[in-house]
Design a protein around this motif. Structure first.
Motif, PDB file in Angstrom:
ATOM      1  N   ILE A   1      -1.374  -5.232  13.366  1.00 13.88           N
ATOM      2  CA  ILE A   1      -0.713  -6.264  12.788  1.00 13.88           C
ATOM      3  C   ILE A   1      -1.539  -6.565  11.743  1.00 13.88           C
ATOM      4  N   LYS A   2      -2.368  -5.481  10.932  1.00  9.11           N
ATOM      5  CA  LYS A   2      -3.110  -5.994   9.754  1.00  9.11           C
ATOM      6  C   LYS A   2      -2.317  -6.075   8.733  1.00  9.11           C
ATOM      7  N   ALA A   3      -1.139  -5.768   8.227  1.00  8.39           N
ATOM      8  CA  ALA A   3      -0.204  -6.316   7.250  1.00  8.39           C
ATOM      9  C   ALA A   3      -0.156  -7.960   7.364  1.00  8.39           C
ATOM     10  N   PHE A   4      -0.528  -8.627   8.540  1.00  9.88           N
ATOM     11  CA  PHE A   4      -0.098 -10.068   8.613  1.00  9.88           C
ATOM     12  C   PHE A   4      -1.425 -10.803   8.711  1.00  9.88           C
ATOM     13  N   ILE A   5      -2.536 -10.123   8.356  1.00 11.33           N
ATOM     14  CA  ILE A   5      -3.862 -10.606   8.297  1.00 11.33           C
ATOM     15  C   ILE A   5      -4.248 -10.784   7.146  1.00 11.33           C
ATOM     16  N   PRO A   6      -4.187 -12.467   6.603  1.00  8.48           N
ATOM     17  CA  PRO A   6      -4.411 -12.582   4.969  1.00  8.48           C
ATOM     18  C   PRO A   6      -5.909 -11.809   4.858  1.00  8.48           C
ATOM     19  N   GLU A   7      -6.123 -11.452   3.450  1.00  2.00           N
ATOM     20  CA  GLU A   7      -7.519 -10.927   3.343  1.00  2.00           C
ATOM     21  C   GLU A   7      -8.522 -12.203   3.010  1.00  2.00           C
ATOM     22  N   ALA A   8      -8.186 -13.080   2.784  1.00  2.00           N
ATOM     23  CA  ALA A   8      -8.880 -14.453   2.489  1.00  2.00           C
ATOM     24  C   ALA A   8      -9.145 -15.209   3.766  1.00  2.00           C
TER      25      ALA A   8
END
Length: 275
Positions: free
Chosen positions: A260-267
Motif C-alpha cells: 500500500i506504499k502508494a497511499f502512505i504520504p511521504e510527510a
C-alpha cells in the motif's frame, strides 16, 4: 449474615516498575520516547470465594476481576503521556452500574462487577473478567496498543475479543486510518486486505465469502477499523461474531506496507515506520 459485597483479604494490588517489552507480533517492536510501567490489579468478591472458610469446588460463588495495563511515564510530551494514560483508563474501566454510572477507579469497577454477580440469585460458580492492554508497537511518533478482554458472566459461551488502538505519541490523539493514509485509499486497501484475509482463512480467490460462512455486506470484503501499526505492516482483527459465527472464531491478518506504499504520504506519520 454475609455482607452483600465481600472483597477478600487475599485480593492483591500489584504495581511493578519495569519497562514493558511485550510486542504482540514478531521481533522487537518498541523504540522511541515511550517508557511505561506495568500495573496489575486483581480483586475477587462474592458470597463464597476460594480461600474463604468452608468454600469447596461445589459451593463456590465468586466474581474475579483482573486488569493489566501500562502506565505511561514518558511519551513525546508530558501532555501526550497524560492523554494516553487517560485513554488507557477509559478502555480498561469501560463498564457501568444499573443507573448508568461509570467507574472512575479499578476499585469502583471491581465493586460494580461483584454487585452485578450478587444481583443474580441463581449465579453459581465463578464469574471472571480479565482485561489487558499491551504495547504492540512504539516508534518515535506512533504507538499501537492491543486491548484484549476475556471471561465468563453466564450464558452459553465465555466471551473474548481484542482491539487495536493507534495513538500519536506527540499529542496522545487516537488515530483513524484516514489520518495515516492518503485520500481514496479504501479500494486498494480493501483489495490487498481481502487477499491477506483469504490467505489467513485458506480461501481460494474465487470462493464466495458468503458460502464460506462470512457476513460481508453484498458479499464484498471490507477492512474494519480494528487495526494497528506494526514495524512492517498494518494488522487487522475481526473478532468472533463480527463477520462469522462464534464457532469460526476471530480472524487476524496483516497488510504489508509494500502493498500500500502508494497511499502512505511521504510527510505523514506512517512514512518513517514504512521506510
Amino acid at each position: 449474615m454475609l455482607a452483600r459485597v465481600t472483597l477478600l483479604a487475599v485480593s492483591v494490588l500489584l504495581v511493578s516498575g519495569c519497562k514493558l517489552e511485550l510486542p504482540i507480533l514478531g521481533g522487537s517492536n518498541i523504540s522511541g520516547p515511550l517508557q511505561v510501567e506495568n500495573v496489575v490489579f486483581e480483586r475477587a468478591g462474592g458470597p463464597q470465594c476460594p480461600g474463604a472458610t468452608e468454600t469447596t469446588p461445589e459451593n463456590v460463588r465468586c466474581a474475579n476481576l483482573r486488569l493489566t495495563y501500562p502506565k505511561v511515564l514518558t511519551a513525546g510530551s508530558p501532555q501526550a503521556a497524560a492523554a494516553i494514560n487517560q485513554f488507557i483508563q477509559e478502555q480498561v474501566l469501560e463498564y457501568s452500574d444499573p443507573q448508568g454510572k461509570a467507574p472512575t477507579t479499578p476499585d469502583e469497577f471491581s465493586s460494580m462487577f461483584v454487585n452485578d454477580y450478587n444481583e443474580v440469585p441463581d449465579a453459581m460458580g465463578v464469574w471472571e473478567m480479565e482485561r489487558k492492554v499491551e504495547v504492540s508497537f512504539a516508534s518515535d511518533h506512533l504507538l499501537t496498543l492491543n486491548f484484549s478482554e476475556s471471561g465468563y458472566t453466564g450464558g452459553a459461551h465465555p466471551f473474548s475479543g481484542q482491539r487495536y488502538f493507534v495513538l500519536d505519541l506527540d499529542s496522545g490523539k487516537h488515530l483513524a486510518l484516514n489520518a495515516l493514509l492518503a485520500p481514496n485509499y479504501e479500494a486498494e486497501l480493501n483489495k490487498v486486505g481481502e487477499r491477506a484475509f483469504r490467505k489467513e482463512r485458506n480461501l481460494p480467490e474465487a470462493a464466495s465469502l458468503e458460502e464460506a460462512g462470512f457476513w460481508f455486506a453484498n458479499n464484498s470484503f471490507k477492512v474494519n477499523t480494528n487495526f494497528g501499526v506494526l514495524k512492517d505492516s498494518l494488522v487487522f482483527n475481526f473478532n468472533a461474531y463480527e463477520v462469522a459465527p462464534y464457532a469460526m472464531g476471530p480472524t487476524e491478518f496483516t497488510v504489508s506496507y509494500d502493498d500500500i506504499k502508494a497511499f502512505i504520504p511521504e510527510a505523514g506519520l506512517l512514512a518513517a515506520v514504512a521506510r
